[in-house]
Design an enzyme around this catalytic site. Structure first.
Site, PDB file in Angstrom:
ATOM      1  N   CYS A  13       0.579  -1.334   0.068  1.00  0.00           N
ATOM      2  CA  CYS A  13       0.143   0.067   0.197  1.00  0.00           C
ATOM      3  C   CYS A  13       1.143   1.529   0.227  1.00  0.00           C
ATOM      4  O   CYS A  13       1.961   1.690   0.922  1.00  0.00           O
ATOM      5  CB  CYS A  13      -0.416   0.294   1.462  1.00  0.00           C
ATOM      6  N   LYS A  40      -9.950  -9.820   5.372  1.00  0.00           N
ATOM      7  CA  LYS A  40      -9.264  -9.175   6.412  1.00  0.00           C
ATOM      8  C   LYS A  40      -9.848  -9.478   7.610  1.00  0.00           C
ATOM      9  O   LYS A  40     -11.283 -10.089   8.021  1.00  0.00           O
ATOM     10  CB  LYS A  40     -10.717  -7.391   5.787  1.00  0.00           C
ATOM     11  N   VAL A  53      -6.264   0.500   4.992  1.00  0.00           N
ATOM     12  CA  VAL A  53      -5.472   0.554   5.450  1.00  0.00           C
ATOM     13  C   VAL A  53      -4.757   2.181   4.958  1.00  0.00           C
ATOM     14  O   VAL A  53      -4.499   2.253   3.819  1.00  0.00           O
ATOM     15  CB  VAL A  53      -4.012  -0.774   5.257  1.00  0.00           C
ATOM     16  N   GLU A  69      -7.305   6.866   7.812  1.00  0.00           N
ATOM     17  CA  GLU A  69      -6.992   8.073   6.762  1.00  0.00           C
ATOM     18  C   GLU A  69      -5.461   8.815   6.801  1.00  0.00           C
ATOM     19  O   GLU A  69      -5.111   9.189   7.776  1.00  0.00           O
ATOM     20  CB  GLU A  69      -7.181   9.225   6.514  1.00  0.00           C
ATOM     21  N   SER A  70      -4.629   8.385   5.654  1.00  0.00           N
ATOM     22  CA  SER A  70      -3.094   8.552   5.624  1.00  0.00           C
ATOM     23  C   SER A  70      -2.577   9.551   5.511  1.00  0.00           C
ATOM     24  O   SER A  70      -1.674  10.090   6.547  1.00  0.00           O
ATOM     25  CB  SER A  70      -2.685   7.864   4.486  1.00  0.00           C
TER      26      SER A  70
HETATM   27  N1  LIG Z   1      -8.266   7.894   1.201  1.00  0.00           N
HETATM   28  C1  LIG Z   1      -7.079   6.386   2.299  1.00  0.00           C
HETATM   29  C2  LIG Z   1      -7.056   5.523   1.266  1.00  0.00           C
HETATM   30  C3  LIG Z   1      -5.609   4.647   1.608  1.00  0.00           C
HETATM   31  C4  LIG Z   1      -6.343   3.156   0.739  1.00  0.00           C
HETATM   32  O1  LIG Z   1      -7.074   3.436  -0.948  1.00  0.00           O
HETATM   33  N2  LIG Z   1      -6.020   1.729   1.078  1.00  0.00           N
HETATM   34  C5  LIG Z   1      -6.411   0.789   0.234  1.00  0.00           C
HETATM   35  C6  LIG Z   1      -4.914  -0.169   0.404  1.00  0.00           C
HETATM   36  S1  LIG Z   1      -3.209   1.019  -0.965  1.00  0.00           S
HETATM   37  C7  LIG Z   1      -7.161  -0.140   1.226  1.00  0.00           C
HETATM   38  O2  LIG Z   1      -6.968  -0.554   2.585  1.00  0.00           O
HETATM   39  N3  LIG Z   1      -7.963  -0.921   0.259  1.00  0.00           N
HETATM   40  C8  LIG Z   1      -8.850  -1.839   1.023  1.00  0.00           C
HETATM   41  C9  LIG Z   1     -10.337  -2.052   0.218  1.00  0.00           C
HETATM   42  O3  LIG Z   1     -10.206  -0.917   0.020  1.00  0.00           O
HETATM   43  O4  LIG Z   1     -11.113  -2.911   0.344  1.00  0.00           O
HETATM   44  C10 LIG Z   1      -5.990   6.927   3.196  1.00  0.00           C
HETATM   45  O5  LIG Z   1      -5.328   7.906   2.243  1.00  0.00           O
HETATM   46  O6  LIG Z   1      -5.219   6.276   4.087  1.00  0.00           O
END
Ligand SMILES: N[C@@H](CCC(=O)N[C@@H](CS)C(=O)NCC(=O)O)C(=O)O
Length: 239
Positions: A13, A40, A53, A69-70
């Site tokens: 990620c 998960k 994540v 949220e990052s």
């Molecule tokens: N806006 C979120 C995006 C985070 C994101 O898209 N994470 C992905 C992995 S890179 C995730 O956890 N995806 C799992 C899902 O959507 O089920 C951030 O900035 O933290």
């Protein structure tokens, strides 16, 4: 702030990586726990409101706070830890935040690029990405010299674009898609970021193999290129 920090992560990620880079740049110790996003675990579903994540688990007031949220995690670390990665001037800081947002838009475009189902969609997405990086090139051209986004000071914008450029190390091994061609400042920035210790350390040694396998399994136009490449050049499989 001295407290125990746990970064709930995934091996690939890019949003996790930006938080890991910030923590490394600030010299803050943290534990990293990887989650299988394809399956998960219940504890993760219970604490991640969006099922995504990164999460930052923070020991707080005798209990625990979960930050999701990052972008919010990055801002929290700016507010609680030393060694600022945001510029002090509010106008410049706003500009940095905007380019971080643009970095997230690039990540969405990269996702559409590697998931595109047919040639037409794939070419559209590669053109779109090329135009987005032309914007980055233009932005880099109006600032002082590198190696980083803001000159000689590593910032959060760098933490965001390191993981973006990392995708292209794998894409370049698959084919010549020309997305970053003719963008010398982007090229130099990518090069500098790939050598930064915090950027290198944000993923495991097996990241390239994991990303390649992930892309290969996508059932997309790109995965078809990978399949044909493996037939034409069998040694590419172990490259
Ligand atoms: N806006 C979120 C995006 C985070 C994101 O898209 N994470 C992905 C992995 S890179 C995730 O956890 N995806 C799992 C899902 O959507 O089920 C951030 O900035 O933290």
């Amino acid at each position: 702030m001295t407290t125990k920090l746990t970064l709930v992560s995934h091996h690939l990620c890019p949003y996790v990586q930006r938080a890991a880079i910030s923590l490394a740049e600030k010299g803050v110790p943290f534990e990293r726990v990887n989650v299988d996003l394809a399956n998960k675990p219940d504890w993760f579903k219970a604490i991640s409101p969006l099922g995504k994540v990164p999460l930052l688990r923070v020991e707080y007031g005798g209990g625990e706070e979960i930050i999701f949220e990052s972008a919010v995690i990055l801002e929290f670390l700016e507010e609680t830890e030393a060694n600022p990665l945001h510029p002090a001037d509010p106008v410049t800081r706003a500009r940095h935040r905007a380019w971080i947002e643009f970095g997230s838009a690039i990540l969405n475009a990269i996702g559409r690029f590697y998931s595109a189902a047919d040639e037409n969609a794939f070419l559209n997405e590669s053109r779109n990405l090329s135009e987005m990086f032309a914007r980055v090139e233009a932005e880099l051209s109006i600032r002082q010299s590198g190696p980083w986004f803001a000159g000689d000071r590593f910032s959060l914008v760098d933490a965001v674009y390191g993981p973006i450029f990392r995708y292209f190390d794998t894409f370049d091994r698959i084919g010549d898609f020309g997305i970053l061609d003719g963008k010398p400042l982007v090229h130099a920035w990518r090069e500098a970021l790939s050598n930064r210790r915090s950027v290198k350390g944000a993923v495991g040694a097996d990241y390239p193999q994991r990303l390649h396998a992930f892309l290969q399994a996508k059932k997309s136009y790109l995965s078809e290129i990978i399949r044909l490449q493996a037939i034409a050049v069998p040694q590419a499989r172990s490259a």
